[in-house]
Design a protein around this motif. Structure first.
Motif, PDB file in Angstrom:
ATOM      1  N   TYR A 338       0.673  -1.008   0.108  1.00 35.93           N
ATOM      2  CA  TYR A 338       0.052   0.343   0.635  1.00 35.93           C
ATOM      3  C   TYR A 338       0.667   1.679   0.565  1.00 35.93           C
ATOM      4  CZ  TYR A 338      -4.121  -2.005   0.245  1.00 35.93           C
ATOM      5  OH  TYR A 338      -5.818  -2.451   0.108  1.00 35.93           O
ATOM      6  N   LEU A 339       0.891   1.750  -0.809  1.00 32.05           N
ATOM      7  CA  LEU A 339       1.355   2.946  -1.551  1.00 32.05           C
ATOM      8  C   LEU A 339       1.460   4.524  -0.749  1.00 32.05           C
ATOM      9  CD1 LEU A 339       3.404   2.526  -4.716  1.00 32.05           C
ATOM     10  CD2 LEU A 339       3.949   1.725  -2.246  1.00 32.05           C
ATOM     11  N   THR A 340       0.948   4.415   0.334  1.00 30.26           N
ATOM     12  CA  THR A 340      -0.084   6.055   0.935  1.00 30.26           C
ATOM     13  C   THR A 340       0.530   6.310   0.717  1.00 30.26           C
ATOM     14  OG1 THR A 340      -0.202   3.911   2.758  1.00 30.26           O
ATOM     15  CG2 THR A 340      -1.639   6.287   3.000  1.00 30.26           C
ATOM     16  N   ASP A 341       2.180   6.608   0.491  1.00 31.43           N
ATOM     17  CA  ASP A 341       2.307   7.967   0.526  1.00 31.43           C
ATOM     18  C   ASP A 341       2.704   8.533  -0.790  1.00 31.43           C
ATOM     19  OD1 ASP A 341       3.377   8.495   3.337  1.00 31.43           O
ATOM     20  OD2 ASP A 341       5.481   6.916   2.677  1.00 31.43           O
ATOM     21  N   VAL A 342       2.720   7.953  -1.860  1.00 35.33           N
ATOM     22  CA  VAL A 342       2.335   8.027  -3.477  1.00 35.33           C
ATOM     23  C   VAL A 342       1.054   9.329  -3.050  1.00 35.33           C
ATOM     24  CG1 VAL A 342       2.201   7.410  -5.590  1.00 35.33           C
ATOM     25  CG2 VAL A 342       3.582   6.804  -3.712  1.00 35.33           C
ATOM     26  N   TYR A 343      -0.118   8.317  -2.699  1.00 38.00           N
ATOM     27  CA  TYR A 343      -1.310   8.701  -3.277  1.00 38.00           C
ATOM     28  C   TYR A 343      -1.623  10.158  -2.804  1.00 38.00           C
ATOM     29  CZ  TYR A 343      -6.371  10.049  -2.283  1.00 38.00           C
ATOM     30  OH  TYR A 343      -7.733  10.317  -1.589  1.00 38.00           O
ATOM     31  N   ARG A 344      -1.156  10.595  -0.897  1.00 33.42           N
ATOM     32  CA  ARG A 344      -0.858  11.558  -0.551  1.00 33.42           C
ATOM     33  C   ARG A 344       0.168  12.667  -0.857  1.00 33.42           C
ATOM     34  NH1 ARG A 344       1.451   9.955   3.890  1.00 33.42           N
ATOM     35  NH2 ARG A 344      -0.026   9.506   4.818  1.00 33.42           N
ATOM     36  N   SER A 345       0.784  12.289  -1.676  1.00 34.53           N
ATOM     37  CA  SER A 345       1.892  12.950  -2.466  1.00 34.53           C
ATOM     38  C   SER A 345       1.289  13.526  -4.269  1.00 34.53           C
ATOM     39  CB  SER A 345       3.037  12.881  -3.002  1.00 34.53           C
ATOM     40  OG  SER A 345       3.640  13.535  -4.238  1.00 34.53           O
ATOM     41  N   VAL A 346       0.424  13.026  -4.170  1.00 35.35           N
ATOM     42  CA  VAL A 346      -0.329  12.699  -5.938  1.00 35.35           C
ATOM     43  C   VAL A 346      -1.835  13.485  -5.344  1.00 35.35           C
ATOM     44  CG1 VAL A 346      -1.498  12.508  -7.664  1.00 35.35           C
ATOM     45  CG2 VAL A 346       0.867  11.294  -6.955  1.00 35.35           C
ATOM     46  N   VAL A 347      -2.237  13.176  -5.175  1.00 33.75           N
ATOM     47  CA  VAL A 347      -3.480  14.446  -4.289  1.00 33.75           C
ATOM     48  C   VAL A 347      -3.344  15.254  -3.977  1.00 33.75           C
ATOM     49  CG1 VAL A 347      -5.871  13.648  -3.535  1.00 33.75           C
ATOM     50  CG2 VAL A 347      -5.274  12.305  -4.149  1.00 33.75           C
ATOM     51  N   SER A 348      -2.026  15.440  -2.428  1.00 37.38           N
ATOM     52  CA  SER A 348      -2.655  16.916  -1.733  1.00 37.38           C
ATOM     53  C   SER A 348      -1.359  18.232  -3.161  1.00 37.38           C
ATOM     54  CB  SER A 348      -1.517  16.854  -1.404  1.00 37.38           C
ATOM     55  OG  SER A 348       0.188  16.340  -1.565  1.00 37.38           O
ATOM     56  N   LYS A 349      -1.681  17.497  -4.103  1.00 39.90           N
ATOM     57  CA  LYS A 349      -1.215  18.685  -5.349  1.00 39.90           C
ATOM     58  C   LYS A 349      -2.327  19.431  -5.602  1.00 39.90           C
ATOM     59  CE  LYS A 349       2.664  16.922  -6.835  1.00 39.90           C
ATOM     60  NZ  LYS A 349       3.518  15.248  -8.459  1.00 39.90           N
ATOM     61  N   LEU A 350      -3.708  18.855  -5.525  1.00 44.37           N
ATOM     62  CA  LEU A 350      -4.843  19.041  -5.758  1.00 44.37           C
ATOM     63  C   LEU A 350      -4.714  20.592  -4.226  1.00 44.37           C
ATOM     64  CD1 LEU A 350      -6.293  16.357  -7.374  1.00 44.37           C
ATOM     65  CD2 LEU A 350      -5.361  18.360  -8.608  1.00 44.37           C
ATOM     66  N   GLY A 351      -4.523  20.497  -3.470  1.00 44.85           N
ATOM     67  CA  GLY A 351      -5.316  21.164  -2.403  1.00 44.85           C
ATOM     68  C   GLY A 351      -5.936  20.494  -1.963  1.00 44.85           C
ATOM     69  N   VAL A 352      -6.040  19.100  -1.844  1.00 49.28           N
ATOM     70  CA  VAL A 352      -6.897  18.341  -0.539  1.00 49.28           C
ATOM     71  C   VAL A 352      -6.379  17.475   0.605  1.00 49.28           C
ATOM     72  CG1 VAL A 352      -7.925  15.719  -0.505  1.00 49.28           C
ATOM     73  CG2 VAL A 352      -8.242  17.430  -3.034  1.00 49.28           C
ATOM     74  N   ALA A 353      -6.570  17.918   2.004  1.00 55.49           N
ATOM     75  CA  ALA A 353      -5.962  17.921   3.323  1.00 55.49           C
ATOM     76  C   ALA A 353      -5.976  16.313   3.474  1.00 55.49           C
ATOM     77  CB  ALA A 353      -7.362  18.745   3.830  1.00 55.49           C
ATOM     78  N   LEU A 354      -5.055  15.758   3.874  1.00 51.00           N
ATOM     79  CA  LEU A 354      -5.332  14.570   4.142  1.00 51.00           C
ATOM     80  C   LEU A 354      -4.347  14.573   5.491  1.00 51.00           C
ATOM     81  CD1 LEU A 354      -3.988  13.446   0.666  1.00 51.00           C
ATOM     82  CD2 LEU A 354      -6.453  13.242   1.756  1.00 51.00           C
ATOM     83  N   PRO A 355      -4.588  13.192   6.163  1.00 48.34           N
ATOM     84  CA  PRO A 355      -4.139  13.107   6.943  1.00 48.34           C
ATOM     85  C   PRO A 355      -2.709  12.605   6.545  1.00 48.34           C
ATOM     86  CG  PRO A 355      -6.093  11.341   7.173  1.00 48.34           C
ATOM     87  CD  PRO A 355      -5.910  12.650   5.732  1.00 48.34           C
ATOM     88  N   SER A 356      -1.829  13.039   7.723  1.00 49.88           N
ATOM     89  CA  SER A 356       0.016  12.804   7.959  1.00 49.88           C
ATOM     90  C   SER A 356       0.406  11.755   8.264  1.00 49.88           C
ATOM     91  CB  SER A 356       0.710  13.441   9.179  1.00 49.88           C
ATOM     92  OG  SER A 356       0.503  13.834   9.851  1.00 49.88           O
ATOM     93  N   VAL A 357      -1.127  10.556   8.514  1.00 52.20           N
ATOM     94  CA  VAL A 357      -0.544   8.844   8.932  1.00 52.20           C
ATOM     95  C   VAL A 357      -0.664   8.163   7.857  1.00 52.20           C
ATOM     96  CG1 VAL A 357      -0.282   9.233  11.543  1.00 52.20           C
ATOM     97  CG2 VAL A 357      -2.261   9.321   9.852  1.00 52.20           C
ATOM     98  N   ASN A 358      -0.455   7.121   7.981  1.00 53.92           N
ATOM     99  CA  ASN A 358      -0.784   6.141   6.600  1.00 53.92           C
ATOM    100  C   ASN A 358      -1.577   4.609   7.299  1.00 53.92           C
ATOM    101  OD1 ASN A 358       0.793   7.199   5.054  1.00 53.92           O
ATOM    102  ND2 ASN A 358       2.384   5.956   5.353  1.00 53.92           N
ATOM    103  N   ARG A 359      -1.083   4.967   8.683  1.00 54.73           N
ATOM    104  CA  ARG A 359      -2.645   4.234   9.190  1.00 54.73           C
ATOM    105  C   ARG A 359      -3.240   4.228  10.375  1.00 54.73           C
ATOM    106  NH1 ARG A 359       2.428   1.874   9.697  1.00 54.73           N
ATOM    107  NH2 ARG A 359       2.101   0.776   9.032  1.00 54.73           N
ATOM    108  N   LYS A 360      -4.503   3.932  11.004  1.00 54.57           N
ATOM    109  CA  LYS A 360      -5.749   4.269  11.546  1.00 54.57           C
ATOM    110  C   LYS A 360      -5.854   3.155  12.399  1.00 54.57           C
ATOM    111  CE  LYS A 360      -9.552   4.590   8.854  1.00 54.57           C
ATOM    112  NZ  LYS A 360     -10.291   3.561   9.199  1.00 54.57           N
ATOM    113  N   GLU A 361      -6.592   3.115  14.034  1.00 47.28           N
ATOM    114  CA  GLU A 361      -7.240   2.146  14.887  1.00 47.28           C
ATOM    115  C   GLU A 361      -8.234   2.230  14.168  1.00 47.28           C
ATOM    116  OE1 GLU A 361      -7.931   0.875  19.305  1.00 47.28           O
ATOM    117  OE2 GLU A 361      -7.461   3.788  18.562  1.00 47.28           O
TER     118      GLU A 361
END
Length: 386
Positions: A338-361
């Motif tokens: 699961y390349l979560t960092d890749v998703y975050r890098s790509v989608v954040s370029k659209l100005g979308v706010a995303l969590p800074s972590v890759n997993r949650k409880e």
């Protein structure tokens, strides 16, 4: 532009691929995408693994099984995009529903009681010496397999001893039920609603009601392809994000139903396709529907975010049901696939706010909640009732 071939299975959750194609989101990214409709998940996997497809609409657990070499050629697969959350359900034949109704009336309106009633039916059948009930899933390594097993276990039913499990491709589920080849199945929409509309089956419980906002399909690519084609991969993700955003708009649902009902895509009737998008779980008479607003969620509550904790839950189930050895490093495998960092890098370029972590409880939130200021959907598991 080089042609990019993407395989998909005819299900509602392939919608963002169809929309990205039909609404021009792929073209906006300079991509020449050719979509290929497949009949089974093994076809999808093999064509991706051997390079016939650059990317594919895939069952999330298939990425782990392929990376580990389970059930096929060992080849590392990865994802940086989730197509949706929810969208699955468990349906039974009319005959089995009638057996269950002897123990509980109006069971279609009581999903939390369904598995305990099923347990009574199974016990009664065993005492009479009747054959085991036949449950179908879409693939051995699938959320359908794990949601079904989880649900059965919560009701005290041993999936390996008390029922017979088999594999049927999604588009063939309704036919298999109608021809009495199986008694029940877990599948994605529209193939639950379609059985109800054809009056050959009853939807007992949705995937959302087993695990709120559970993962399912992802965009699968080969690990080596992702490393060698990072720019193209990024453009596909951007196009799919735009498509998923379009899907979330209520005013687009009728157009979406037109797209998906086309024989080249899902090919089911519009009325069977659209119910999940409107959060409708129809009853056997189709006169009324139980409302589950998040029956299928293609965008809201970060539905497209590839949580590594989702991968970790899948891997724990693979261990629980003895599909992978105990020594598999669950966290390490989740991070590899699961390349979560890749998703975050790509989608954040659209100005979308995303969590800074890759997993949650997982499994602890009964209501939507905030993480890094971003609203996340609930994630509780089913609480069964006798």
């Amino acid at each position: 532009m080089d042609k990019i071939k993407i395989g998909f299975i005819p299900l509602n959750d392939c919608a963002s691929l169809i929309v990205a194609k039909e609404q021009g989101f792929f073209e906006e990214q300079g991509l020449n995408v050719e979509l290929h409709r497949e009949v089974s998940w093994s076809n999808i996997r093999d064509k991706l693994v051997f390079g016939e497809y650059e990317a594919a609409h895939m069952l999330a657990p298939m990425l782990m099984s392929s990376t580990l070499g389970l059930g096929g050629i060992k080849r590392p697969l990865v994802t940086a995009y989730s197509f949706a959350v929810n969208g699955n359900a468990i349906s039974v034949s009319n005959a089995l529903y009638d057996e269950m109704s002897e123990y509980e009336s109006q069971l279609v309106l009581k999903p939390e009681k369904s598995v305990c009633v099923l347990k009574k039916v199974i016990d009664a059948r065993a005492k009479k010496g009747l054959p085991k009930l036949r449950f179908a899933v879409v693939f051995p390594f699938s959320m359908h397999q794990y949601l079904l097993r989880y649900w059965l276990a919560e009701g005290g039913i041993d999936a390996d001893k008390d029922v017979h499990l088999t594999v049927v491709p999604p588009p063939s589920m309704v036919q298999a039920l109608e021809e009495n080849l199986i008694d029940a199945y877990c599948v994605g929409e529209p193939w639950n609603t379609h059985a109800v509309k054809r009056k050959v089956g009853v939807t007992l419980i949705t995937g959302y009601e087993i695990w709120n906002n559970a993962p399912d399909k992802v965009l699968g690519v080969r690990k080596d392809w992702a490393e060698q084609n990072a720019d193209t991969h990024e453009k596909i993700i951007l196009a799919l994000y735009r498509a998923s955003e379009w899907l979330d708009q209520v005013e687009n649902r009728e157009t979406l139903s037109d797209y998906l009902s086309s024989p080249q895509y899902v090919g089911a009737p519009r009325e069977s396709i659209k119910s999940a998008f409107y959060g409708e779980v129809c009853n056997p008479s189709c006169s009324t529907c139980r409302n589950i607003p998040d029956f299928f969620s293609p965008f809201k509550h970060l539905a497209n975010f590839p949580w590594q904790s989702h991968a970790e839950w899948i891997l724990t189930q693979m261990k629980r049901w003895h599909q992978i050895p105990e020594e598999v490093d669950i966290q390490g495998m989740a991070e590899e696939v699961y390349l979560t960092d890749v998703y975050r890098s790509v989608v954040s370029k659209l100005g979308v706010a995303l969590p800074s972590v890759n997993r949650k409880e997982e499994g602890v939130h009964a209501e939507p909640w905030l993480l890094d200021g971003v609203e996340i959907g609930e994630d509780r598991f089913i609480l069964v009732q006798n």
